[in-house]
Scaffold this active site. Sequence first.
Site, PDB file in Angstrom:
ATOM      1  N   GLY A 122       2.702 -14.427   5.642  1.00  0.00           N
ATOM      2  CA  GLY A 122       1.880 -13.948   6.754  1.00  0.00           C
ATOM      3  C   GLY A 122       2.676 -13.745   8.032  1.00  0.00           C
TER       4      GLY A 122
ATOM      5  N   ASN B 219      37.290  30.418  -7.121  1.00  0.00           N
ATOM      6  CA  ASN B 219      38.058  29.270  -6.611  1.00  0.00           C
ATOM      7  C   ASN B 219      38.157  28.143  -7.616  1.00  0.00           C
ATOM      8  OD1 ASN B 219      35.298  28.758  -6.383  1.00  0.00           O
ATOM      9  ND2 ASN B 219      35.601  27.332  -4.675  1.00  0.00           N
TER      10      ASN B 219
ATOM     11  N   ARG C  41       0.806  -1.220   0.000  1.00  0.00           N
ATOM     12  CA  ARG C  41       0.000   0.000   0.000  1.00  0.00           C
ATOM     13  C   ARG C  41       0.849   1.283   0.000  1.00  0.00           C
ATOM     14  NH1 ARG C  41      -3.618  -2.250   4.893  1.00  0.00           N
ATOM     15  NH2 ARG C  41      -1.766  -3.569   5.064  1.00  0.00           N
TER      16      ARG C  41
HETATM   17  C1  UD1 Z   1      -1.657  -6.873  11.532  1.00  0.00           C
HETATM   18  C2  UD1 Z   1      -2.520  -7.800  12.376  1.00  0.00           C
HETATM   19  C3  UD1 Z   1      -3.785  -7.074  12.793  1.00  0.00           C
HETATM   20  C4  UD1 Z   1      -3.412  -5.837  13.568  1.00  0.00           C
HETATM   21  C5  UD1 Z   1      -2.487  -4.951  12.725  1.00  0.00           C
HETATM   22  C6  UD1 Z   1      -1.999  -3.800  13.565  1.00  0.00           C
HETATM   23  C7  UD1 Z   1      -2.113 -10.066  11.534  1.00  0.00           C
HETATM   24  C8  UD1 Z   1      -2.638 -11.171  10.688  1.00  0.00           C
HETATM   25  N1  UD1 Z   1      -2.842  -8.970  11.587  1.00  0.00           N
HETATM   26  O1  UD1 Z   1      -2.391  -6.564  10.351  1.00  0.00           O
HETATM   27  O2  UD1 Z   1      -4.594  -7.933  13.590  1.00  0.00           O
HETATM   28  O3  UD1 Z   1      -4.570  -5.148  13.921  1.00  0.00           O
HETATM   29  O4  UD1 Z   1      -1.337  -5.698  12.302  1.00  0.00           O
HETATM   30  O5  UD1 Z   1      -1.142  -2.978  12.838  1.00  0.00           O
HETATM   31  O6  UD1 Z   1      -1.073 -10.223  12.126  1.00  0.00           O
HETATM   32  N2  UD1 Z   1       5.046  -9.110   8.002  1.00  0.00           N
HETATM   33  C9  UD1 Z   1       6.093  -9.979   7.823  1.00  0.00           C
HETATM   34  N3  UD1 Z   1       5.912 -11.094   7.068  1.00  0.00           N
HETATM   35  C10 UD1 Z   1       4.731 -11.375   6.482  1.00  0.00           C
HETATM   36  C11 UD1 Z   1       3.668 -10.483   6.672  1.00  0.00           C
HETATM   37  C12 UD1 Z   1       3.840  -9.356   7.431  1.00  0.00           C
HETATM   38  O7  UD1 Z   1       7.189  -9.763   8.338  1.00  0.00           O
HETATM   39  O8  UD1 Z   1       4.651 -12.433   5.802  1.00  0.00           O
HETATM   40  C13 UD1 Z   1       5.248  -7.902   8.823  1.00  0.00           C
HETATM   41  C14 UD1 Z   1       5.018  -6.613   8.068  1.00  0.00           C
HETATM   42  O9  UD1 Z   1       6.233  -6.125   7.524  1.00  0.00           O
HETATM   43  C15 UD1 Z   1       4.511  -5.671   9.151  1.00  0.00           C
HETATM   44  C16 UD1 Z   1       3.843  -6.613  10.149  1.00  0.00           C
HETATM   45  O10 UD1 Z   1       4.309  -7.917   9.864  1.00  0.00           O
HETATM   46  O11 UD1 Z   1       5.564  -5.004   9.807  1.00  0.00           O
HETATM   47  C17 UD1 Z   1       2.322  -6.575  10.049  1.00  0.00           C
HETATM   48  O12 UD1 Z   1       1.936  -6.945   8.745  1.00  0.00           O
HETATM   49  P1  UD1 Z   1       0.809  -6.173   7.963  1.00  0.00           P
HETATM   50  O13 UD1 Z   1       0.642  -6.789   6.637  1.00  0.00           O
HETATM   51  O14 UD1 Z   1       1.047  -4.706   8.029  1.00  0.00           O
HETATM   52  O15 UD1 Z   1      -0.432  -6.583   8.881  1.00  0.00           O
HETATM   53  P2  UD1 Z   1      -1.793  -5.830   9.040  1.00  0.00           P
HETATM   54  O16 UD1 Z   1      -2.666  -6.161   7.894  1.00  0.00           O
HETATM   55  O17 UD1 Z   1      -1.551  -4.412   9.323  1.00  0.00           O
HETATM   56 CA    CA Z   2       0.242  -3.054   9.387  1.00  0.00          CA
END
Ligand code: UD1
Ligand code: CA
Length: 447
Positions: A76, A386, A16
């Site tokens: 995930g 210069n 995003r």
């Molecule tokens: C996640 C939570 C959600 C919470 C929100 C708060 C889950 C499934 N959901 O959603 O419940 O309300 O954060 O901000 O956990 N990441 C990895 N590897 C992956 C996927 C993600 O390292 O395979 C990291 C991302 O870089 C990020 C964090 O995990 O820093 C969260 O991932 P993101 O995709 O932003 O989760 P949200 O949809 O925001």
């Molecule tokens: Ca997030």
Amino acid sequence: MSRVRAILLAAGKGTRMKSERPKVLHEVCGRPMLWYVLRALQGAGIEDILVVTSDELDPHVASLGVRSVVQAQQLGTGHAVQVALSALETLAGGRILIASGDMPLVPAELFARVLERLDDRTASPALAFATARMPLPSNFGRVLRRGNALERIVEVRDASADELAVDEMNAAIYAFDEERLRDAVAHLQCDNAQGEYYLTDTVKHLTQSGQRVTPVLCDDYLQVLGINDRVELAIARRKMNERLCAQHMRDGVTIIDPVTTYLEPELVIGQDTIIYPNTSIGRLSQIGKSSTIGPNARLSMAKLGDRVTVRDSVIVESMVGSDVTIGPFAHLRGNTCLADGVSIGNFVEVKKSQLARGVKASHLTYLGDATIGENTNVGAGTITCNYDGTQKHPTTIGRDAFIGSNSALVAPVTIGDGALVGAGAVVTKDVAAGDRVVGNPARSIGR
Ligand code: UD1
Ligand code: CA
């Protein structure tokens, strides 16, 4: 109590953001988001941090002084934790704090508070995690309860309309008992709307197997705002800037308009300094006491003494003594160094030059690669030539010299102490101490 280790999730694609740059490297007030989260973890006393990275992010993490493990495929948050856990040795009785690299506003106290709740001897929870009430609609996972008892977390894309109406959100800060975390992530499935392994599903696993999970409500949801796009990035920047300004104001700095004063972490600003609007101060700059900065000033890697005035000017990578006035519309750069009492006026550029105590260059001047002795006056329109088209050359001017208006000093050239250069001179040869020169090319007319 066993040591706490932290896993910081940062491998996500950050789709995003619509960016070539990994999400957690996008900056808030001059530092990557990831930097703030690391600092907060360290502030909570956690030194042992493992960052889960992607191939693109990984090379950038070493410079932040933490360990990393690459999650080659982002399947995930639950999968990211599995990858991290396989890189961490198993510790009996260990505690693991998990957070995301995309929450730059998180305070150290919140990490400490969630950990404290994990250590609650009577409840002995398997997991304590932060929640926050948030205005709807929101993209955060919802915290679902059955009666009073916590049941599970549902992600927005899997939630029903009723579930979406819940305004208690998962802030994504978790403190786990290590053994029970290892067990719970081993049971994760990916049967959800995104086909991902959700770390949040560990809650359901734990509550269903009769283990206790403790929610820890945090009272300001902005503290846990996860940044997913550039609109949220701007919200975080504004909030962080507010905090930085407030901290300096409490320490005795007057900031006329915090909304248009742009600060960064790790600045030093002395008491009774006043900052006028439209001013940005960054990159480890330091300002002494009782100075006046702005309006419309930009300081970057600048070190200023006490009682310095900087109006409508730019100072980059330069040092300035005390009782110096700069501007309006001046530009100092390239390791310029001004001693006490120097005065740099309108439309003056100073590059890689040393100006001794009391030197004045008040109007329309370029000084590059110059060294100028005490109390010398540089007249309006003086230029150090210069650059000969291939190389840069130095100009040296002694003390108490007088350089007339509109002079061109063709470097390399040396002008002695107390010398006088007449207005409009083009100085191509060295001028002896006390000598007077005029014309083009400049000639001596005697002392
Ligand atoms: C996640 C939570 C959600 C919470 C929100 C708060 C889950 C499934 N959901 O959603 O419940 O309300 O954060 O901000 O956990 N990441 C990895 N590897 C992956 C996927 C993600 O390292 O395979 C990291 C991302 O870089 C990020 C964090 O995990 O820093 C969260 O991932 P993101 O995709 O932003 O989760 P949200 O949809 O925001
Ligand atoms: Ca997030």
